[in-house]
Design a protein around this motif. Structure first.
Motif, PDB file in Angstrom:
ATOM      1  N   GLU A  12      78.790   2.098  24.623  1.00 17.59           N
ATOM      2  CA  GLU A  12      77.977   0.859  24.431  1.00 17.59           C
ATOM      3  C   GLU A  12      77.980   0.350  25.737  1.00 17.59           C
ATOM      4  N   GLY A  13      76.965   0.249  26.786  1.00 13.99           N
ATOM      5  CA  GLY A  13      77.017  -0.509  27.953  1.00 13.99           C
ATOM      6  C   GLY A  13      75.823  -1.258  27.984  1.00 13.99           C
ATOM      7  N   ARG A  14      75.601  -1.418  29.467  1.00 15.31           N
ATOM      8  CA  ARG A  14      74.219  -2.164  29.817  1.00 15.31           C
ATOM      9  C   ARG A  14      73.843  -1.725  31.025  1.00 15.31           C
ATOM     10  N   ASP A  15      72.599  -1.652  31.235  1.00 19.75           N
ATOM     11  CA  ASP A  15      71.990  -1.204  32.572  1.00 19.75           C
ATOM     12  C   ASP A  15      72.223  -2.348  33.628  1.00 19.75           C
ATOM     13  N   ASP A  16      72.418  -1.738  34.712  1.00 20.77           N
ATOM     14  CA  ASP A  16      72.553  -2.633  35.903  1.00 20.77           C
ATOM     15  C   ASP A  16      71.647  -2.179  37.079  1.00 20.77           C
ATOM     16  N   PRO A  17      70.727  -2.922  37.317  1.00 16.33           N
ATOM     17  CA  PRO A  17      69.743  -2.306  38.408  1.00 16.33           C
ATOM     18  C   PRO A  17      70.390  -2.001  39.871  1.00 16.33           C
ATOM     19  N   ALA A  18      71.654  -2.704  40.077  1.00 15.43           N
ATOM     20  CA  ALA A  18      72.266  -2.774  41.177  1.00 15.43           C
ATOM     21  C   ALA A  18      72.949  -1.217  41.360  1.00 15.43           C
ATOM     22  N   ILE A  19      73.282  -0.676  40.292  1.00 15.38           N
ATOM     23  CA  ILE A  19      74.129   0.477  40.362  1.00 15.38           C
ATOM     24  C   ILE A  19      72.974   1.648  40.446  1.00 15.38           C
ATOM     25  N   ARG A  20      73.246   2.585  41.493  1.00 18.76           N
ATOM     26  CA  ARG A  20      72.587   3.908  41.548  1.00 18.76           C
ATOM     27  C   ARG A  20      73.405   4.910  40.675  1.00 18.76           C
ATOM     28  N   LEU A  21      72.544   5.628  40.033  1.00 22.38           N
ATOM     29  CA  LEU A  21      72.793   6.777  39.131  1.00 22.38           C
ATOM     30  C   LEU A  21      72.375   7.905  39.691  1.00 22.38           C
ATOM     31  N   THR A  22      73.173   9.032  39.704  1.00 20.64           N
ATOM     32  CA  THR A  22      72.691  10.440  40.091  1.00 20.64           C
ATOM     33  C   THR A  22      73.477  11.188  39.371  1.00 20.64           C
ATOM     34  N   ARG A  23      72.788  12.811  39.252  1.00 21.57           N
ATOM     35  CA  ARG A  23      73.572  13.978  38.338  1.00 21.57           C
ATOM     36  C   ARG A  23      74.391  14.511  39.306  1.00 21.57           C
ATOM     37  N   ALA A  24      74.481  14.080  40.431  1.00 17.54           N
ATOM     38  CA  ALA A  24      75.571  14.699  41.397  1.00 17.54           C
ATOM     39  C   ALA A  24      76.157  13.842  42.186  1.00 17.54           C
ATOM     40  N   PRO A  25      77.484  13.947  42.826  1.00 22.28           N
ATOM     41  CA  PRO A  25      78.173  12.992  43.652  1.00 22.28           C
ATOM     42  C   PRO A  25      77.287  13.276  45.036  1.00 22.28           C
ATOM     43  N   ASP A  26      76.645  12.007  45.626  1.00 25.23           N
ATOM     44  CA  ASP A  26      76.465  12.149  46.959  1.00 25.23           C
ATOM     45  C   ASP A  26      77.257  11.617  47.976  1.00 25.23           C
ATOM     46  N   ALA A  27      76.943  11.819  49.394  1.00 21.14           N
ATOM     47  CA  ALA A  27      77.714  11.460  50.513  1.00 21.14           C
ATOM     48  C   ALA A  27      78.468  10.251  50.097  1.00 21.14           C
ATOM     49  N   ALA A  28      77.758   8.948  49.643  1.00 24.89           N
ATOM     50  CA  ALA A  28      78.278   7.743  49.717  1.00 24.89           C
ATOM     51  C   ALA A  28      79.393   7.652  48.605  1.00 24.89           C
ATOM     52  N   LEU A  40      80.204  -0.170  32.358  1.00 24.27           N
ATOM     53  CA  LEU A  40      79.261  -0.339  31.595  1.00 24.27           C
ATOM     54  C   LEU A  40      77.904   0.555  31.876  1.00 24.27           C
ATOM     55  N   ALA A  41      77.396   0.769  32.995  1.00 24.93           N
ATOM     56  CA  ALA A  41      76.376   1.257  33.700  1.00 24.93           C
ATOM     57  C   ALA A  41      76.500   2.700  33.318  1.00 24.93           C
TER      58      ALA A  41
END
Length: 245
Positions: free
Chosen positions: A106-122, A197-198
């Motif tokens: 149980e969490g909550r969405d956070d529009p500031a957090i980027r979600l991806t399906r694989a780790p990116d360079a950042a 939470l995200a």
């Protein structure tokens, strides 16, 4: 709360080693030798041979890869039941107690957090910057890239720069939380909680009802954070390694 015999195989599959083998119910994992979880034998069920022969075979398997033998013994889940005594006779001793904590997905969405399906360079940049040992960091990044789908990687940027990250592996109705890291300049700002939470919110969307994570038993700040979000200690495990003569 949870049977370790149910969760431990999920934990092994969620954080896969570079090389894996079996001796019946004993799981052999090898990578570069840094992260203990993916460089250890997990004796979850009975081996496919006499226990002493299985110990000989496990030690030989690690030696062939230039790695020290390690055994991950989880409370109540190792076979045979006298394995600690057998290891002690061979000069092994327990180290590094780790807690497995269980909580709701149980969490909550956070529009500031980027979600991806694989780790990116950042994502990788934060992970590398927070790794005390570059080789250890590299090995763990490789393991993160092997998390089976569905997986989720979260990154929170502050002022345009990556500041906090985390990852989740989803399987068997559970979400496993990994790779929680915060850049040194952004610690103690609540960023790790936002990332957690995200991840939990995304994991629920991916089919998880509950979540688990592993935290070293002496990491009081992390344990307190997770407890505040509803996680409770479920069981513990320790690594058995060769002790000095």
């Amino acid at each position: 709360m949870i049977d370790p015999a149910t969760l431990e195989p999920l934990a092994d599959d969620a954080w896969p080693a570079r090389e894996r083998a079996r001796l019946g119910g004993w799981r052999l994992n090898a990578s570069s030798g840094r992260s203990m979880r993916i460089n250890a034998c997990w004796p979850l069920e009975a081996p496919d041979r006499d226990p002493e022969a299985a110990l000989d075979a496990a030690e030989a398997w690690f030696a062939a890869r230039g790695l020290p033998p390690r055994f991950k013994l989880t409370d109540g889940v190792f076979a045979p039941a006298d394995l600690p005594e057998r290891l002690s006779r061979r000069g092994y001793g327990p180290v590094k107690e780790t807690l497995v904590m269980i909580g709701p997905a149980e969490g909550r969405d956070d529009p500031a957090i980027r979600l991806t399906r694989a780790p990116d360079a950042a994502f990788e940049a934060v992970f590398t910057a927070t790794a005390g040992d570059p080789e250890d960091g590299r090995e763990r990044l490789e393991a993160l890239s092997r998390i089976p789908a569905p997986a989720c990687f979260a990154r929170l940027d502050i002022d345009g720069a990556p500041a906090a990250i985390g990852a989740a592996a989803v399987g068997g109705g559970f979400a496993g939380i990994f790779g929680m890291r915060t850049a040194p300049d952004h610690r103690r700002k609540g960023l790790a909680r936002r990332v957690l939470l995200a991840l939990l919110a995304e994991a629920r969307d991916l089919g998880a009802d509950r979540a688990w994570l592993q935290v070293e038993a002496d990491n009081a700040p992390a344990i307190a954070l997770y407890a505040e979000e509803g996680f409770e200690p479920a069981y513990a495990y320790r690594y058995w390694i060769k002790t000095p003569a």
